[in-house]
Design a protein around this motif. Structure first.
Motif: not given
Length: 283
Positions: A62, A65, A265-266, A268-271
């Motif tokens: 994280d 990122w 993480r959520e 990031r996964a959501g754009g």
């Protein structure tokens, strides 16, 4: 202590990081970069019952990122228990600690039974030597508590204890502030099954890593009082403190692991991008 600006971000890997962690990490990282200083990542994993390898791995992922860079190797508290044991032994040999056999529930009930205002925090005392020996031999669990009475005698009072706040406390506190360790009572510094507690580990780590500036959320402002006391008792340097505001969601509640705040993480996964997060946080 090194004169170079040195700060740190020190998460506990007991869950995935969320917006609040990102804000604190970015704030510290940006401050180090602005001062041409050093940014250190420390993993505070002394709670072996809740810390997990997958959470620690996610911390690195994280933060990378987010665009953060930190020095290596990363200090993991679980690998340095001997450092904390030495500090604990020094305090014990000077008569500044005592074994407390009471449970959290028993202490809470004692405070509740006390006349109003007479006992807002716990302050205890060592048991008679023969009783303590008997209970230790019986294998009863106990905590090592810092005796405020003994600490006050050792320092000749707390009046000279101060710290510098360059950020802002929850009530707007700023500047040279008096440390008031009595507000926390006789805090736990270790338990029989855990070699060290947060307050002792963090002051030892900050000294060993030559931290000059502690940058963290206002939720840890009160912890500064007892940590300043420990620094004085162990003859450790005192960093400058910068407590920052806490991020809150639309409901006004601050982001927290226990409330299942949306993780990085959520996001990031959501754009969501790191730049998006920075704009949202006002960084």
């Amino acid at each position: 202590m090194s004169r170079t600006f040195v700060t740190r971000f020190a998460p506990s890997p007991t869950g995935y990081l969320h917006r609040g962690h990102a804000f604190s990490a970015l704030t510290a990282h940006d401050a180090a970069r602005a001062a041409d200083g050093r940014f250190i990542l420390r993993i505070e994993d002394i709670d072996r019952t809740r810390c997990r390898p997958e959470y620690e791995a996610a911390v690195y992922e994280d933060l990378a990122w987010l665009g953060l860079r930190w020095e290596t190797p990363v200090r993991r508290q679980s690998e340095h228990m001997a450092d904390y044991a030495r500090a604990l032994r020094e305090l014990a040999e000077r008569g500044l600690l005592y074994r407390c056999f009471r449970t959290r529930r028993e202490i809470a009930e004692e405070i509740e039974r006390a006349p109003h205002g007479a006992m807002e925090v716990f302050r205890g005392a060592p048991l008679p030597a023969d009783e303590e020996e008997r209970r230790v031999e019986a294998g009863e669990p106990f905590a090592w508590r810092l005796s405020l009475d003994a600490a006050e005698r050792a320092l000749g009072g707390f009046g000279a204890l101060t710290f510098v706040e360059e950020g802002e406390g929850p009530a707007g506190e700023r500047g040279v502030l008096p440390a008031r360790p009595e507000l926390g009572g006789d805090v736990v510094l270790a338990r029989k099954d855990v070699g060290v507690a947060y307050h002792l580990a963090v002051v030892v780590d900050d000294a060993l890593q030559e931290i000059t500036h502690v940058i963290r959320g206002q939720d840890l402002f009160e912890a500064t009082h007892v940590q300043r006391l420990l620094q004085a008792l162990l003859a450790l340097p005192t960093p400058v403190y910068r407590h920052h505001r806490l991020l809150a969601g639309p409901d006004g509640r601050r982001f927290a692991k226990r409330d299942r705040a949306e993780t990085l993480r959520e996001l990031r996964a959501g754009g969501v991008s790191p730049a998006d997060l920075r704009r949202e946080m006002g960084l």
